[in-house]
Design a protein around this motif. Structure first.
Motif, PDB file in Angstrom:
ATOM      1  N   TRP A  70      18.908 -21.223 -14.532  1.00 31.98           N
ATOM      2  CA  TRP A  70      18.378 -21.446 -15.920  1.00 31.98           C
ATOM      3  C   TRP A  70      18.840 -20.644 -17.007  1.00 31.98           C
ATOM      4  O   TRP A  70      18.692 -21.426 -18.120  1.00 31.98           O
ATOM      5  CB  TRP A  70      16.852 -20.825 -15.761  1.00 31.98           C
ATOM      6  N   LYS A  73      21.734 -22.973 -18.310  1.00 30.66           N
ATOM      7  CA  LYS A  73      21.234 -24.289 -18.900  1.00 30.66           C
ATOM      8  C   LYS A  73      20.731 -23.751 -20.343  1.00 30.66           C
ATOM      9  O   LYS A  73      20.784 -24.770 -21.315  1.00 30.66           O
ATOM     10  CB  LYS A  73      20.016 -24.745 -18.015  1.00 30.66           C
ATOM     11  N   LEU A  74      20.178 -22.683 -20.414  1.00 25.02           N
ATOM     12  CA  LEU A  74      19.569 -22.210 -21.862  1.00 25.02           C
ATOM     13  C   LEU A  74      20.745 -22.132 -22.703  1.00 25.02           C
ATOM     14  O   LEU A  74      20.901 -22.573 -23.984  1.00 25.02           O
ATOM     15  CB  LEU A  74      18.851 -20.886 -21.646  1.00 25.02           C
ATOM     16  N   ASP A  90      13.963 -30.694 -22.677  1.00 28.42           N
ATOM     17  CA  ASP A  90      14.659 -30.089 -21.605  1.00 28.42           C
ATOM     18  C   ASP A  90      13.953 -28.638 -21.348  1.00 28.42           C
ATOM     19  O   ASP A  90      13.984 -28.314 -20.266  1.00 28.42           O
ATOM     20  CB  ASP A  90      16.343 -29.897 -22.045  1.00 28.42           C
ATOM     21  N   GLN A  93      10.906 -29.308 -19.079  1.00 28.65           N
ATOM     22  CA  GLN A  93      11.635 -29.412 -17.680  1.00 28.65           C
ATOM     23  C   GLN A  93      11.995 -27.969 -17.039  1.00 28.65           C
ATOM     24  O   GLN A  93      11.740 -27.631 -15.905  1.00 28.65           O
ATOM     25  CB  GLN A  93      12.623 -30.329 -17.727  1.00 28.65           C
ATOM     26  N   LEU A  94      12.764 -27.199 -18.078  1.00 33.53           N
ATOM     27  CA  LEU A  94      13.104 -25.932 -17.547  1.00 33.53           C
ATOM     28  C   LEU A  94      12.027 -24.958 -17.073  1.00 33.53           C
ATOM     29  O   LEU A  94      12.090 -24.301 -16.000  1.00 33.53           O
ATOM     30  CB  LEU A  94      14.068 -25.239 -18.379  1.00 33.53           C
ATOM     31  N   LEU A  95      11.043 -24.953 -17.821  1.00 36.25           N
ATOM     32  CA  LEU A  95       9.959 -24.108 -17.777  1.00 36.25           C
ATOM     33  C   LEU A  95       9.281 -24.748 -16.307  1.00 36.25           C
ATOM     34  O   LEU A  95       8.670 -23.675 -15.719  1.00 36.25           O
ATOM     35  CB  LEU A  95       8.860 -24.439 -19.015  1.00 36.25           C
ATOM     36  N   GLN A  97      10.375 -26.028 -13.759  1.00 35.72           N
ATOM     37  CA  GLN A  97      11.164 -25.517 -12.951  1.00 35.72           C
ATOM     38  C   GLN A  97      11.404 -24.074 -12.443  1.00 35.72           C
ATOM     39  O   GLN A  97      11.906 -23.840 -11.194  1.00 35.72           O
ATOM     40  CB  GLN A  97      12.604 -25.998 -12.938  1.00 35.72           C
ATOM     41  N   ASN A  98      10.880 -23.314 -13.225  1.00 38.32           N
ATOM     42  CA  ASN A  98      10.824 -21.746 -12.864  1.00 38.32           C
ATOM     43  C   ASN A  98       9.525 -20.889 -13.418  1.00 38.32           C
ATOM     44  O   ASN A  98       9.486 -20.078 -13.911  1.00 38.32           O
ATOM     45  CB  ASN A  98      12.126 -21.498 -14.135  1.00 38.32           C
ATOM     46  N   ASP A 101       9.593 -17.392 -12.035  1.00 36.59           N
ATOM     47  CA  ASP A 101      10.432 -16.488 -12.577  1.00 36.59           C
ATOM     48  C   ASP A 101      10.234 -16.072 -13.719  1.00 36.59           C
ATOM     49  O   ASP A 101      10.140 -16.680 -14.816  1.00 36.59           O
ATOM     50  CB  ASP A 101      11.807 -17.223 -12.574  1.00 36.59           C
ATOM     51  N   ALA A 104      12.814 -15.966 -16.690  1.00 36.08           N
ATOM     52  CA  ALA A 104      13.096 -17.140 -17.202  1.00 36.08           C
ATOM     53  C   ALA A 104      12.038 -17.925 -18.074  1.00 36.08           C
ATOM     54  O   ALA A 104      12.463 -18.132 -19.055  1.00 36.08           O
ATOM     55  CB  ALA A 104      13.364 -18.208 -15.911  1.00 36.08           C
ATOM     56  N   ILE A 108      12.634 -18.959 -22.055  1.00 36.15           N
ATOM     57  CA  ILE A 108      12.267 -20.237 -22.227  1.00 36.15           C
ATOM     58  C   ILE A 108      11.287 -20.205 -23.325  1.00 36.15           C
ATOM     59  O   ILE A 108      11.374 -21.078 -24.489  1.00 36.15           O
ATOM     60  CB  ILE A 108      11.937 -20.979 -20.962  1.00 36.15           C
TER      61      ILE A 108
END
Length: 311
Positions: A70, A73-74, A90, A93-95, A97-98, A101, A104, A108
């Protein structure tokens, strides 16, 4: 001159020539030695520099290799040429997926905040009740920025109805969170600074009455009270009550009033003439102390505020 003398002169000349040759050779050898040493030192230094550079690059590569997915990707997203909407998409989506965490989530949410993430409201709202107070505070910050006008609305010079519906949802969620009796005190302080823009008139009035019972207030509470007054929601009774508070509390409120008027002179235009006069008199009665180290600056903005309220 006889032959013996001639021979002696020649011998002396030869001896001098030999001595001179030996001296010159010795000097040349010394120079060459120094040159070789310098070359060796230069080569060694160059090799050391290359080794250091290689070591640093290897360390950087190792650091990047050790970053979680993550985080990589950031970094990529931060350096990309993607537009605001693409970045928000994006990050959402990252949020998602994590979700488990916390590191993360914090990073984010921080990046989302900088993008005024109206489109990510639904994904951010659940974090208002996260078990980690820091994440709650970051979610509040992101939602506050999400309420700002979008670029499109700035172009149109008006807010869009569909966006206003989202803003109302955010305001309701923040107000509900503020009224939670189990709310973490630090999170409450973060919420207080946003209440003038999000909470109902009744909620703000209740908080004002609560603060007026205190003998000291936090910076966020002072900011809230000054914004409350500048929004025209305070009345003469509120100012009279404030006038009887301790000097430090009054000073903090007036400092916030002055700073907000200096930053946004047009803010006083929402006040009617009576409200302007009442606020003008309140500020006039509490000038900055000449003993203050920042007296010059404080006196300037104090006078500026008074002038704005007289216009």
């Amino acid at each position: 001159m006889n032959k013996k003398n001639i021979f002696l002169v020649i011998l002396i000349f030869v001896i001098c020539a030999v001595i001179l040759w030996m001296y010159l050779k010795s000097t040349a050898d010394t120079t060459q030695s120094i040159s070789n040493q310098n070359n060796n030192t230069s080569t060694l230094k160059s090799n050391e520099d290359r080794a250091t550079s290689l070591s640093e690059n290897t360390a950087d590569m190792k650091l990047n290799t050790n970053l979680p997915v993550w985080a990589k990707k950031l970094l990529q997203l931060d350096q990309s040429a993607a537009n605001r909407e693409e970045k928000i998409h994006d990050l959402i989506q990252l949020l998602e997926q994590n979700q488990h965490d916390e590191n993360a989530i914090e990073e984010i949410l921080t990046q989302l905040t900088s993008l005024n993430p109206l489109e990510a409201t639904e994904q951010i709202l659940p974090f208002l009740t996260h078990q980690n107070p820091k994440i709650q505070s970051l979610a509040i910050g992101a939602l506050n920025n999400a309420m700002l006008l979008t670029d499109r609305e700035h172009e149109l010079k008006k807010s869009l109805p569909e966006n206003d519906l989202i803003r109302q949802k955010i305001s309701h969620a923040l107000e509900q969170r503020f009224q939670d009796p189990n709310l973490d005190p630090k999170v409450k302080q973060v919420l207080i600074s946003s209440l003038p823009h999000t909470a109902s008139v009744q909620t703000q009035h209740n908080l004002v009455q609560e603060l007026l019972q205190q003998n000291s207030i936090s910076p966020n509470e002072a900011q809230f009270l000054s914004q409350y007054l500048l929004n025209g929601q305070g009345n003469n009774t509120t100012l009279e009550q404030l006038a009887h508070k301790n000097p430090k509390m009054i000073e903090d409120i007036i400092a916030n009033l002055n700073n907000q008027i200096v930053d946004q002179p047009a803010i006083v235009e929402v006040l009617n003439n009576d409200q302007k006069k009442q606020l003008h008199n309140f500020i006039l009665q509490h000038p900055p102390s000449s003993k203050d180290e920042s007296y010059g600056y404080k006196n300037d903005i104090w006078r500026f505020s008074l002038n704005q309220l007289q216009q």
